[in-house]
Write a protein that holds these residues in place. Sequence first.
Motif, PDB file in Angstrom:
ATOM      1  N   ARG A  54       0.876  -1.263   0.022  1.00 17.23           N
ATOM      2  CA  ARG A  54      -0.044  -0.005   0.027  1.00 17.23           C
ATOM      3  C   ARG A  54       0.874   1.419   0.079  1.00 17.23           C
ATOM      4  N   ASP A  55       2.037   1.225   0.656  1.00 12.45           N
ATOM      5  CA  ASP A  55       2.937   2.280   0.791  1.00 12.45           C
ATOM      6  C   ASP A  55       3.777   2.468  -0.247  1.00 12.45           C
ATOM      7  N   GLY A  56       3.740   1.542  -1.438  1.00 13.84           N
ATOM      8  CA  GLY A  56       4.591   1.834  -2.537  1.00 13.84           C
ATOM      9  C   GLY A  56       6.115   0.991  -2.510  1.00 13.84           C
ATOM     10  N   HIS A  57       6.148   0.177  -1.397  1.00 11.65           N
ATOM     11  CA  HIS A  57       7.203  -0.800  -1.358  1.00 11.65           C
ATOM     12  C   HIS A  57       7.154  -1.840  -2.370  1.00 11.65           C
ATOM     13  N   ASP A  58       8.256  -2.439  -2.876  1.00 13.63           N
ATOM     14  CA  ASP A  58       8.119  -3.753  -3.505  1.00 13.63           C
ATOM     15  C   ASP A  58       8.287  -4.820  -2.592  1.00 13.63           C
ATOM     16  N   GLY A  63      -7.298  -8.745  -3.502  1.00  8.47           N
ATOM     17  CA  GLY A  63      -6.782  -7.643  -3.894  1.00  8.47           C
ATOM     18  C   GLY A  63      -5.005  -7.621  -3.580  1.00  8.47           C
ATOM     19  N   PHE A  64      -4.618  -8.605  -2.949  1.00  8.31           N
ATOM     20  CA  PHE A  64      -3.089  -8.498  -2.815  1.00  8.31           C
ATOM     21  C   PHE A  64      -2.647  -9.431  -4.117  1.00  8.31           C
ATOM     22  N   PRO A  65      -1.650  -9.003  -4.868  1.00  6.57           N
ATOM     23  CA  PRO A  65      -1.406  -9.690  -6.001  1.00  6.57           C
ATOM     24  C   PRO A  65      -0.699 -11.029  -5.784  1.00  6.57           C
ATOM     25  N   ALA A  66      -1.281 -11.952  -6.038  1.00 14.16           N
ATOM     26  CA  ALA A  66      -0.687 -13.661  -5.946  1.00 14.16           C
ATOM     27  C   ALA A  66       0.708 -13.564  -6.279  1.00 14.16           C
ATOM     28  N   ASP A  67       0.972 -12.958  -7.270  1.00  9.60           N
ATOM     29  CA  ASP A  67       2.485 -13.241  -7.944  1.00  9.60           C
ATOM     30  C   ASP A  67       3.538 -12.703  -6.909  1.00  9.60           C
ATOM     31  N   ARG A  68       3.035 -11.920  -5.983  1.00  9.33           N
ATOM     32  CA  ARG A  68       4.053 -11.728  -4.916  1.00  9.33           C
ATOM     33  C   ARG A  68       4.330 -12.523  -3.765  1.00  9.33           C
ATOM     34  N   ILE A  69       3.537 -13.663  -3.969  1.00  5.29           N
ATOM     35  CA  ILE A  69       3.803 -14.738  -2.890  1.00  5.29           C
ATOM     36  C   ILE A  69       4.466 -15.721  -3.618  1.00  5.29           C
TER      37      ILE A  69
END
Length: 403
Positions: A28-32, A117-123
């Motif tokens: 949410r705060d813009g971090h990767d 809403g959280f991108p699955a490709d980030r897990i």
Amino acid sequence: MSGHGRPLRALVVGAGVGGIAVARGLSRDGHDVTVFERRPEVRAAGGAVTIWSNGETVLRQLGVDMDRAGQLLSTVRAVTATGHPLATLDVSAMADRLGAPVRMVPRRVLLERLLDGFPADRIRCGARAIALAATGDAVRVEFDDGSWAEGDLLIGADGLHSMVRDSVGGRQAKPTGWCSWQGLIALAEIADRDTALMVIGDRGNLGLWPAGGSEVQWWFDLPWSYDFVRPQRPIETIRSHFAGWSEAVDRVLAALTDDDLAHSPYPHFRHPIPPSGRGPVTLLGDAAHTMPPTLAQGTNQALLDTMVLCKALSGLRGSASKGDVSSALRWYEKTRRHKVMAVSRVASLPVSHGEFVLRPAALIPDRLQARALTMFLRWTSHPRMSAEISRELGAATTSRSSP
């Protein structure tokens, strides 16, 4: 998020409630953000959790929609095994003072809402972390398949038996001498659907807390030690201890089978709160401060960790020095330390397991007990910071939605 340059690369080890919550906040705060989970899929273990007003507030900040999730609670009633009343807490009044409701929600439902809403490709699942290493201005996590990942910071949200905690020299959790046999059960009829029941006996206690729909979270607490031998028919052991404590308890005991107890018991542990860490690595949730479930604050404390950690890292970008990142993490740890120590200490008080010891509590008016708990929850929840963050997020949302 203010600043220039690339986002911070944040690595989160553990995809439980705490890990997904902090990943969602940092994203949410813009971090990767990338989350690493040792299991082949993201799934919630255990039954239901209590989301107190402090945790509900953080979920709102994270944009998590909890509408109609679980069961809102209006009352917590505590009695002895012989039916002697100990306290009846007006949870609705507490929630009004704290600014958010209190609910019981199945852990699987909470995790689903956090993942929405959280991108699955980030897990990345099937990634068992085995070691950490410093690499110049970054930190590297290595996995058992020989792969690795590198980031500007790493957050250990990998639970009670945390690899990250071990890597940074944190002390092991110690058993409290108690365990919970617990789970969820579906009942055809639930009386007082918004009332949670706790029953305290001489050598054990139990809880029946409605968790939404027909589901009820049940637990039976009994002594435990490392030489514990699991009975072949645990349901017979549970019935021999708790039968006759109340009509509702007997209904649950009649419905339970050994299969319902297959994953129990869950020993209670308490971590010594770790000292300040070093470098771009920190801990969150049970990895930092596993505590007994007495106050039902474990999940809420992980959410408060998320709030403070995101605040600590706000404004930092990938161009920040390793020292800047480390300083932000040390501020987070220092800010949380005394608050979470107080919660852990209260949750570990042995009086929660003694009917005789708790009898004097019945002499204290219910409103005073509720007021004391409300003040304690408010003090340990960083109220000024929380209000400031909520205002800032509300203003940002209004700004984005304006034509």
